[in-house]
Design an enzyme around this catalytic site. Structure first.
Site, mmCIF file in Angstrom:
data_model
loop_
_atom_site.group_PDB
_atom_site.id
_atom_site.type_symbol
_atom_site.label_atom_id
_atom_site.label_comp_id
_atom_site.label_asym_id
_atom_site.label_seq_id
_atom_site.Cartn_x
_atom_site.Cartn_y
_atom_site.Cartn_z
ATOM 1 C CG ASP A 263 3.902 -3.636 -2.096
ATOM 2 O OD1 ASP A 263 4.652 -3.543 -3.100
ATOM 3 O OD2 ASP A 263 4.274 -4.185 -1.043
HETATM 4 C C1 NOJ Z 1 6.931 -5.388 -3.321
HETATM 5 C C2 NOJ Z 1 7.406 -5.089 -1.942
HETATM 6 O O1 NOJ Z 1 6.448 -5.518 -1.005
HETATM 7 C C3 NOJ Z 1 7.699 -3.616 -1.691
HETATM 8 O O2 NOJ Z 1 8.335 -3.492 -0.448
HETATM 9 C C4 NOJ Z 1 8.542 -3.058 -2.793
HETATM 10 O O3 NOJ Z 1 8.836 -1.706 -2.526
HETATM 11 C C5 NOJ Z 1 7.815 -3.226 -4.109
HETATM 12 N N1 NOJ Z 1 7.602 -4.637 -4.356
HETATM 13 C C6 NOJ Z 1 8.563 -2.601 -5.294
HETATM 14 O O4 NOJ Z 1 9.706 -3.303 -5.560
#
Ligand code: NOJ
Length: 711
Positions: A263
């Site tokens: 993430d």
């Molecule tokens: C953080 C989020 O937790 C995740 O769900 C998302 O896909 C990513 N950022 C990318 O935007």
């Protein structure tokens, strides 16, 4: 390209080049250093790195991505195209209802159709991969990210996960109009303690395996291309460096051979968690655990090469990760056509097209949950109606992940009522603080519609709440309106089940509309006036109060259970002094305008062995005055086992349609696979003994039959 071509390509690549493939950066990195803020401004990237990386986050638009792809391919020594990835969570330019609403449809086929439409729009805009589905079981409505999940149940989330993967990817995600899908957040991100986003997760191995992992596995079994790690720790180990999760379970046990991505910024967070000395150590741990792509940190870009040269990381680990990414690119067809479906003409044609807007409306017909109705609904256009509350005309009801939808195009409830029912006599009071004006309008009306809850700014990533009751201003507004008119229809907007016991008790009708997307309010209006029969069921229990959280219908018998139906507090029994144990409205619950009659459950036999199966049947009849849809739910209970088992668990679902007076027989096959669990020795098995099958319209059903597993 043949696999041998990819292998030959990999052999030719330098170590620097290979590591660059594993870096993901977002658009600001291409626009010059002045666009970067916070930790990203401190990234120690070598000159020209952004234009040689393997994948890009968050950029969109056919023309723009065409240019960016050309630039990256011109700079990358082997002209390897980049993959464009972003969050297409519940629609692209057309926002569909948020996932928690889709969960309430109890209709995975609908989710598949919506994912397909979203892929058609997003792929035309040049995007190759979506970070969806999010399958984290959500049992705590304090957590801001409930809205991104299809609910609390691992089996149901698994059904939705598989359906969405099929919807995005089709048979072959290289085909036109399809995109690769990335399931997230691996794992158990929904179990963050106290419902506070990014918090730690403390769950037993059994709970992890049985209650949290199944939907990720369902996505893997459906052929999902990528997996994203979660921000949280499990067993005090950050998921991003958790070898047990990523290697033992995901890769070895489940056979996942696609790409694992962290993430956002998560490798760096390993240092902040305190489980790595520094970024270099965190990068080593992440690649060893099995993270292929580093989403927006400089851990891989700055340190991985050094670790390989020093011998602390084997180059073969880097090679494996790069190969998986090259395979993804190859499956997307990027070596033949690096722009894939990106086309300004198709973008124009498909994005926010009439067909998808209609889909957004139709979807909400099944996502709206009627929780209470004393007969006031449906309303008649002949009645004088007051519509009260700011949310009745708020365009910010599409959800925070509707990143690319133009919120100015959102149809509000007021828009929908005015456009669809111009003949209705409606007075609007659209400020929550205008209590006296609201009371006056309510006094003059036959019925009042009051819109309460949260707009999208109160839910989503990082937006956890410690108190999930209504905002004080809304409580005052409700009380004042109710004091002059008891015919109150309450509509709840929001991304989480709110605790509204007092308002629910006093409302003549209660409708959960969630965050309905671009055109969903048309469906809400049609439900209010009886053109559409609601068929949503809660996929998350609706709590009575914040103190009950986390909450799920999947419960276990304590040694001192509260007797069914007992309302009052009983000392030395497992219960609260100031709240019931049960939710205000349970999982699987939702009404329609018609009575649905269930026959008694019957089985084709009452004994089975592990290689055998039993078929359970029920007849379901529409006794009402309009066609209906019903989510027929099958729950199974394992009465006695070597470990304590849930009092019931959803194991089957059929969403059926019934014309007026129509009756259908619904059948479910029960196999030993559905009875398996982790026994006292952590073996995944079904134990002999008695089981109870319940079939009905909610998790409360007591329509049951018994059978025995005998081997
Ligand atoms: C953080 C989020 O937790 C995740 O769900 C998302 O896909 C990513 N950022 C990318 O935007």
């Amino acid at each position: 390209m043949e696999k041998s071509g990819l292998e030959a390509l990999l052999k030719e690549m330098s170590l620097t080049e290979k590591i660059e493939q594993l870096i993901q950066l977002h658009g600001n990195f291409f626009g010059g250093a002045e666009l970067l803020t916070g930790p990203e401004a401190e990234f120690n990237l070598a000159e020209g790195t952004p234009l040689r990386i393997g994948s890009v986050l968050g950029e969109r638009g056919a023309e723009k991505l065409h240019k960016l792809q050309d630039e990256i391919m011109a700079n990358q020594p082997h002209h390897i195209p980049a993959v464009f990835m972003t969050d297409v969570i519940h629609g692209y330019e057309t926002a569909f209802p948020v996932p928690i609403a889709i969960g309430s449809s109890f209709n995975p086929k609908l989710a598949e159709r919506l994912a397909e439409a979203a892929a058609k729009e997003a792929s035309a805009a040049g995007i190759h991969v979506t970070f969806s589905p999010m399958v984290d079981a959500a049992k705590d409505s304090r957590w801001g990210r409930c809205m991104e999940s299809t609910g609390e149940d691992p089996w149901l989330n698994g059904q939705f996960a598989a359906a969405m993967v099929r919807g995005f990817q089709g048979e072959d995600y290289g085909e036109k109009g399809r995109m690769a899908s990335c399931v997230k957040h691996f794992a158990a991100y929904g179990a963050v303690q106290s419902g506070r986003d990014y918090n730690v997760t403390e769950i037993s191995e059994r709970t992890l395996l049985e209650d949290y992992l199944p939907p990720y596995k369902a996505a893997v079994d459906a052929g999902v291309s990528m997996v994203m790690t979660a921000f949280n720790t499990i067993n005090r180990i950050p998921c991003t460096i958790n070898e047990h999760l990523l290697r033992d379970i995901l890769r070895k046990e489940w056979g996942f051979d696609g790409v694992v991505i962290t993430d956002y910024g998560a490798i760096n967070e390993v240092v902040i968690h305190g489980s790595s000395e520094n970024k270099k150590d965190a990068a080593e741990k992440a690649i060893k655990a099995g993270c292929d792509i580093d989403m927006v940190t400089d851990c891989y870009s700055s340190y991985l090469e050094q670790s390989v040269r020093e011998g602390t990381v084997s180059e073969s680990l880097v090679d494996e990760a790069v190969m998986r990414l090259l395979e993804l690119k190859n499956n997307l067809g990027l070596f033949e056509n690096p722009y894939k479906d990106g086309s300004p003409e198709d973008e124009e044609k498909y994005c926010f097209c009439e067909e998808h807007r209609e889909l957004s409306r139709k979807a909400q017909e099944e996502c709206t949950v009627l929780l209470k109705n004393n007969g006031i609904l449906p309303l008649s256009v002949k009645q004088k109606i007051a519509v009260i509350g700011a949310l009745a005309d708020d365009k910010e009801i599409i959800g925070t992940w509707a990143l690319f939808a133009d919120k100015l195009k959102t149809v509000t409830l007021k828009d929908a009522l005015e456009r669809l029912y111009p003949e209705a006599e409606i007075e609007y009071v659209l400020s929550d603080s205008d209590t006296e004006k609201a009371a006056l309008a309510a006094e003059n009306a036959d019925a009042v519609i009051i819109a309460l809850g949260e707009n999208q700014n109160y839910t989503g990533e990082s937006r956890s709440r410690a108190d999930i009751s209504l905002f004080p201003e809304q409580k005052i507004l409700f009380d004042r309106v109710y004091s002059v008119n008891k015919n109150v229809v309450t509509i709840l907007f929001g991304g989480r089940p709110l605790a509204v016991p007092n308002e629910a008790e006093r409302s003549a009708a209660l409708l959960e509309a969630w965050l309905p997307g671009s055109c969903g309010c048309y469906a809400v209006a049609d439900i209010l006036f009886g053109k559409v029969n609601p068929s949503g069921k809660l996929s998350m229990s609706m709590p009575y109060c914040t103190g009950q959280l986390p909450l799920s219908y999947i419960t276990f018998s304590t040694g001192r259970p509260k007797p069914d139906g007992a309302a009052e507090f009983i000392p030395f029994i497992s219960n609260y002094m100031d709240a019931p144990n049960v939710p205000l409205y349970p999982f699987g619950y939702g009404l329609s305008y018609c009575e649905t009659e269930y026959s008694a459950v019957w089985l084709d036999k009452d004994k089975m062995t592990s290689d055998d199966k039993i078929t359970a049947f029920v007849r379901v009849k529409n006794k009402g005055y309009m066609p209906l849809k019903e989510a027929v739910q099958l729950y199974i209970t394992d009465e006695k086992a070597s470990v304590v088992r849930p009092t019931r668990q959803l194991k089957g679902l059929r969403k059926i349609s019934l014309e007026v007076g129509e009756e259908k027989t619904v059948s479910f096959e029960i196999t030993a696979e559905m009875l398996k669990f982790y026994d006292i020795n952590m073996n995944y098995t079904a134990e002999n003994g008695k089981f109870i099958v319940r079939i009905g319209g909610s998790s409360l059903t007591e329509n049951k039959a018994e059978f025995w597993l005998e081997n």
